[in-house]
Enzyme design. Sequence first.
Site, PDB file in Angstrom:
ATOM      1  CG  ASP A  80      -0.351  -0.146   2.563  1.00  0.00           C
ATOM      2  OD1 ASP A  80       0.570  -0.950   2.709  1.00  0.00           O
ATOM      3  OD2 ASP A  80      -0.767   0.734   3.206  1.00  0.00           O
ATOM      4  CD  GLU A 137       2.996  -0.847   7.978  1.00  0.00           C
ATOM      5  OE1 GLU A 137       3.344  -0.816   9.052  1.00  0.00           O
ATOM      6  OE2 GLU A 137       3.376   0.358   7.322  1.00  0.00           O
TER       7      GLU A 137
HETATM    8 ZN   LIG Z   1       5.075   3.874   6.286  1.00  0.00          ZN
HETATM    9 ZN   LIG Z   2       6.491   1.264   5.274  1.00  0.00          ZN
END
Ligand SMILES: [Zn+2]
Ligand SMILES: [Zn+2]
Length: 387
Positions: A80, A137
């Site tokens: 991401d 994340e």
């Molecule tokens: Zn980051």
């Molecule tokens: Zn990262």
Amino acid sequence: MPIVNRIADMHGEITAWRRDIHAHPELLYDVHRTAAAVADKLRSFGCDEVATGIGRTGVVGVIRGGKGSGRTIGLRADMDALPIEEATGAPYQSTVPGKMHACGHDGHTAMLLGAARYLAETRNFAGTAIVIFQPAEEGGAGGQAMVRDGLMERFRVEEVYGMHNYPGLPVGQFALRPGPLMAAADRVTIEIEGRGGHAARPHFAVDTVLVGAQIINQIQSIVARNVDPLQAAVISICVFQAGSTDNVIPQTALLRGTARSLTPQVRDLLEKRLHEVVEGTARLYGATAKLTYKRDYPVTRNHERQAAFAASVAAEVVGRERVDDQIAPVMGAEDFSFMLEARPGAFIFVGNGDSAGLHHPAYDFNDEIIPLGTSYWVKLVETALQG
Ligand SMILES: [Zn+2]
Ligand SMILES: [Zn+2]
């Protein structure tokens, strides 16, 4: 440097994959284009199994070694991007306004794809390599979503490894440490309720701006006076919202921030003292304050044996003197921590050189380090699964 020859040959191609992902950043779980490209590539490499939709949009590839049965090891990358307007001016810069790969997850994904291709071609190991591509994340706990979706059990992962690029660490260097490497990151929200009124008649009001200011000041005493000076902790209040004009005392105020720690004891202490200080300070001024302390990412804690093993693999790639196996912990956070809570493993930093910092609009993943990160992955599998 003993970079795997075949990987050196693939450098241009992996760079092209990285730049394509970079040009098409996607946020959190909405990594549909990226996940589809990853799954397509894994299938084209001849992975034995490619599973999609793990933890909503995560992708997993299974590669069985050619030297018989053995252990199963997971390698993880994140896919991401971030809601930042890109300012690199790179020819492959983001084509999506307000989104960019400012944390290098484009590079992480490309390097793990390169490793998957090499491992599927050569299969010079005994056992199974599981390549894990996770969404979300950046604040969405995609790593936790994959674990909750049965990632470890379904693919029989016995150990798990992760890698992140590290601006400021020179190209050609790796760094990690056993034990806590990155902090637990918790969300702090404080809703203050007082009594609004005319700014010229404060004695009839309970001023939530003053109460908010006092709370922010008092909070500083927690790290300074309650936490053991030899332990690490951070509390940062980053949002203070109150009022809408210059002659009205606002009825409510909102504070938001983050609390970081490296041990469960300090984490508990921060939560307990925040409640006491916030609620007590509000009471002192005749206001009320509601603290919501949300435990978010846990400490990224490397397991001793796996950290030592990861350091030895990195040393094979760049030489012992270019691996710092006792780097000081950092107070940033990582949701790979959820995978390390589920299985033993280690997280390692690979030097990104003298680049802009992570999450900065001018940051870019350094394509020079692709052969290093990719070689680390394949050596890790071939060494751990020697048979
Ligand atoms: Zn980051
Ligand atoms: Zn990262």
